[in-house]
Scaffold this motif. Sequence first.
Motif, PDB file in Angstrom:
ATOM      1  N   LEU A  33       0.836  -1.203   0.000  1.00  0.00           N
ATOM      2  CA  LEU A  33       0.000   0.000   0.000  1.00  0.00           C
ATOM      3  C   LEU A  33       0.869   1.251   0.000  1.00  0.00           C
ATOM      4  O   LEU A  33       0.537   2.251  -0.652  1.00  0.00           O
ATOM      5  N   ALA A  34       2.008   1.206   0.696  1.00  0.00           N
ATOM      6  CA  ALA A  34       2.940   2.344   0.690  1.00  0.00           C
ATOM      7  C   ALA A  34       3.519   2.549  -0.705  1.00  0.00           C
ATOM      8  O   ALA A  34       3.634   3.682  -1.178  1.00  0.00           O
ATOM      9  N   THR A  35       3.860   1.451  -1.383  1.00  0.00           N
ATOM     10  CA  THR A  35       4.375   1.541  -2.752  1.00  0.00           C
ATOM     11  C   THR A  35       3.328   2.141  -3.675  1.00  0.00           C
ATOM     12  O   THR A  35       3.625   3.020  -4.495  1.00  0.00           O
ATOM     13  N   LEU A  36       2.081   1.680  -3.542  1.00  0.00           N
ATOM     14  CA  LEU A  36       1.008   2.216  -4.379  1.00  0.00           C
ATOM     15  C   LEU A  36       0.768   3.695  -4.101  1.00  0.00           C
ATOM     16  O   LEU A  36       0.439   4.453  -5.015  1.00  0.00           O
ATOM     17  N   ALA A  37       0.943   4.115  -2.852  1.00  0.00           N
ATOM     18  CA  ALA A  37       0.759   5.524  -2.516  1.00  0.00           C
ATOM     19  C   ALA A  37       1.795   6.387  -3.242  1.00  0.00           C
ATOM     20  O   ALA A  37       1.516   7.527  -3.613  1.00  0.00           O
ATOM     21  N   CYS A  38       2.986   5.834  -3.458  1.00  0.00           N
ATOM     22  CA  CYS A  38       4.037   6.577  -4.180  1.00  0.00           C
ATOM     23  C   CYS A  38       3.857   6.523  -5.693  1.00  0.00           C
ATOM     24  O   CYS A  38       4.003   7.518  -6.375  1.00  0.00           O
ATOM     25  N   LYS A  39       3.539   5.337  -6.199  1.00  0.00           N
ATOM     26  CA  LYS A  39       3.463   5.129  -7.651  1.00  0.00           C
ATOM     27  C   LYS A  39       2.091   5.400  -8.235  1.00  0.00           C
ATOM     28  O   LYS A  39       1.959   5.635  -9.429  1.00  0.00           O
ATOM     29  N   GLY A  40       1.055   5.306  -7.408  1.00  0.00           N
ATOM     30  CA  GLY A  40      -0.313   5.451  -7.894  1.00  0.00           C
ATOM     31  C   GLY A  40      -0.963   4.097  -8.082  1.00  0.00           C
ATOM     32  O   GLY A  40      -0.292   3.068  -8.100  1.00  0.00           O
ATOM     33  N   GLY A  41      -2.276   4.100  -8.192  1.00  0.00           N
ATOM     34  CA  GLY A  41      -3.015   2.875  -8.424  1.00  0.00           C
ATOM     35  C   GLY A  41      -3.594   2.241  -7.181  1.00  0.00           C
ATOM     36  O   GLY A  41      -4.267   1.225  -7.261  1.00  0.00           O
ATOM     37  N   GLY A  42      -3.368   2.831  -6.029  1.00  0.00           N
ATOM     38  CA  GLY A  42      -3.891   2.286  -4.786  1.00  0.00           C
ATOM     39  C   GLY A  42      -5.134   3.020  -4.333  1.00  0.00           C
ATOM     40  O   GLY A  42      -5.675   3.866  -5.050  1.00  0.00           O
ATOM     41  N   PRO A  43      -5.574   2.704  -3.133  1.00  0.00           N
ATOM     42  CA  PRO A  43      -6.755   3.387  -2.594  1.00  0.00           C
ATOM     43  C   PRO A  43      -6.466   4.854  -2.287  1.00  0.00           C
ATOM     44  O   PRO A  43      -5.319   5.233  -2.008  1.00  0.00           O
ATOM     45  N   VAL A  44      -7.503   5.662  -2.342  1.00  0.00           N
ATOM     46  CA  VAL A  44      -7.399   7.076  -1.981  1.00  0.00           C
ATOM     47  C   VAL A  44      -7.025   7.150  -0.504  1.00  0.00           C
ATOM     48  O   VAL A  44      -7.506   6.358   0.307  1.00  0.00           O
ATOM     49  N   PHE A  45      -6.155   8.090  -0.168  1.00  0.00           N
ATOM     50  CA  PHE A  45      -5.771   8.275   1.227  1.00  0.00           C
ATOM     51  C   PHE A  45      -5.652   9.748   1.542  1.00  0.00           C
ATOM     52  O   PHE A  45      -5.680  10.596   0.661  1.00  0.00           O
ATOM     53  N   ARG A  46      -5.531  10.024   2.810  1.00  0.00           N
ATOM     54  CA  ARG A  46      -5.306  11.385   3.299  1.00  0.00           C
ATOM     55  C   ARG A  46      -4.035  11.370   4.124  1.00  0.00           C
ATOM     56  O   ARG A  46      -3.559  10.301   4.499  1.00  0.00           O
ATOM     57  N   LYS A  47      -3.496  12.523   4.405  1.00  0.00           N
ATOM     58  CA  LYS A  47      -2.290  12.614   5.221  1.00  0.00           C
ATOM     59  C   LYS A  47      -2.657  13.124   6.607  1.00  0.00           C
ATOM     60  O   LYS A  47      -3.422  14.045   6.753  1.00  0.00           O
ATOM     61  N   ASP A  48      -2.080  12.500   7.602  1.00  0.00           N
ATOM     62  CA  ASP A  48      -2.221  12.922   8.993  1.00  0.00           C
ATOM     63  C   ASP A  48      -0.816  13.297   9.459  1.00  0.00           C
ATOM     64  O   ASP A  48      -0.128  12.516  10.093  1.00  0.00           O
ATOM     65  N   GLY A  49      -0.400  14.471   9.063  1.00  0.00           N
ATOM     66  CA  GLY A  49       0.968  14.878   9.327  1.00  0.00           C
ATOM     67  C   GLY A  49       1.823  14.657   8.098  1.00  0.00           C
ATOM     68  O   GLY A  49       1.335  14.277   7.038  1.00  0.00           O
ATOM     69  N   PRO A  50       3.115  14.873   8.215  1.00  0.00           N
ATOM     70  CA  PRO A  50       3.979  14.819   7.039  1.00  0.00           C
ATOM     71  C   PRO A  50       4.200  13.428   6.457  1.00  0.00           C
ATOM     72  O   PRO A  50       4.487  13.279   5.279  1.00  0.00           O
ATOM     73  N   ARG A  51       4.041  12.376   7.264  1.00  0.00           N
ATOM     74  CA  ARG A  51       4.381  11.046   6.762  1.00  0.00           C
ATOM     75  C   ARG A  51       3.260  10.022   6.846  1.00  0.00           C
ATOM     76  O   ARG A  51       3.292   9.029   6.132  1.00  0.00           O
ATOM     77  N   ARG A  52       2.307  10.199   7.708  1.00  0.00           N
ATOM     78  CA  ARG A  52       1.308   9.155   7.977  1.00  0.00           C
ATOM     79  C   ARG A  52       0.120   9.249   7.027  1.00  0.00           C
ATOM     80  O   ARG A  52      -0.569  10.252   6.965  1.00  0.00           O
ATOM     81  N   ALA A  53      -0.126   8.139   6.310  1.00  0.00           N
ATOM     82  CA  ALA A  53      -1.290   8.036   5.428  1.00  0.00           C
ATOM     83  C   ALA A  53      -2.420   7.375   6.198  1.00  0.00           C
ATOM     84  O   ALA A  53      -2.206   6.442   6.970  1.00  0.00           O
ATOM     85  N   ILE A  54      -3.636   7.872   5.995  1.00  0.00           N
ATOM     86  CA  ILE A  54      -4.815   7.284   6.622  1.00  0.00           C
ATOM     87  C   ILE A  54      -5.890   7.079   5.564  1.00  0.00           C
ATOM     88  O   ILE A  54      -5.964   7.812   4.578  1.00  0.00           O
TER      89      ILE A  54
END
Length: 79
Positions: A33-54
């Motif tokens: 999921l972290a890889t998809l967050a960088c490359k695209g193609g994963g689920p929509v997420f939001r940021k909770d601070g500079p590094r944490r995806a929720i």
Amino acid sequence: MSISHQAARYFSRKEASNYLFERHGIRRSYEYLATLACKGGGPVFRKDGPRRAIYTGADLDAYAASVLSKPMRSTSEAA
């Protein structure tokens, strides 16, 4: 007249991985999921601070619907 709004439940990346498997049978590690967050193609997420995806359950459900095929009775239907 008041309308009550239920707050969205947010999932950490590890919780999102578990949610996808438990609710939809889709295995996606939190690392993937972290890889998809960088490359695209994963689920929509939001940021909770500079590094944490929720993730929300609704966004994870939408992702699951986008990667699952329609119901089939035979593997020949997949083509």
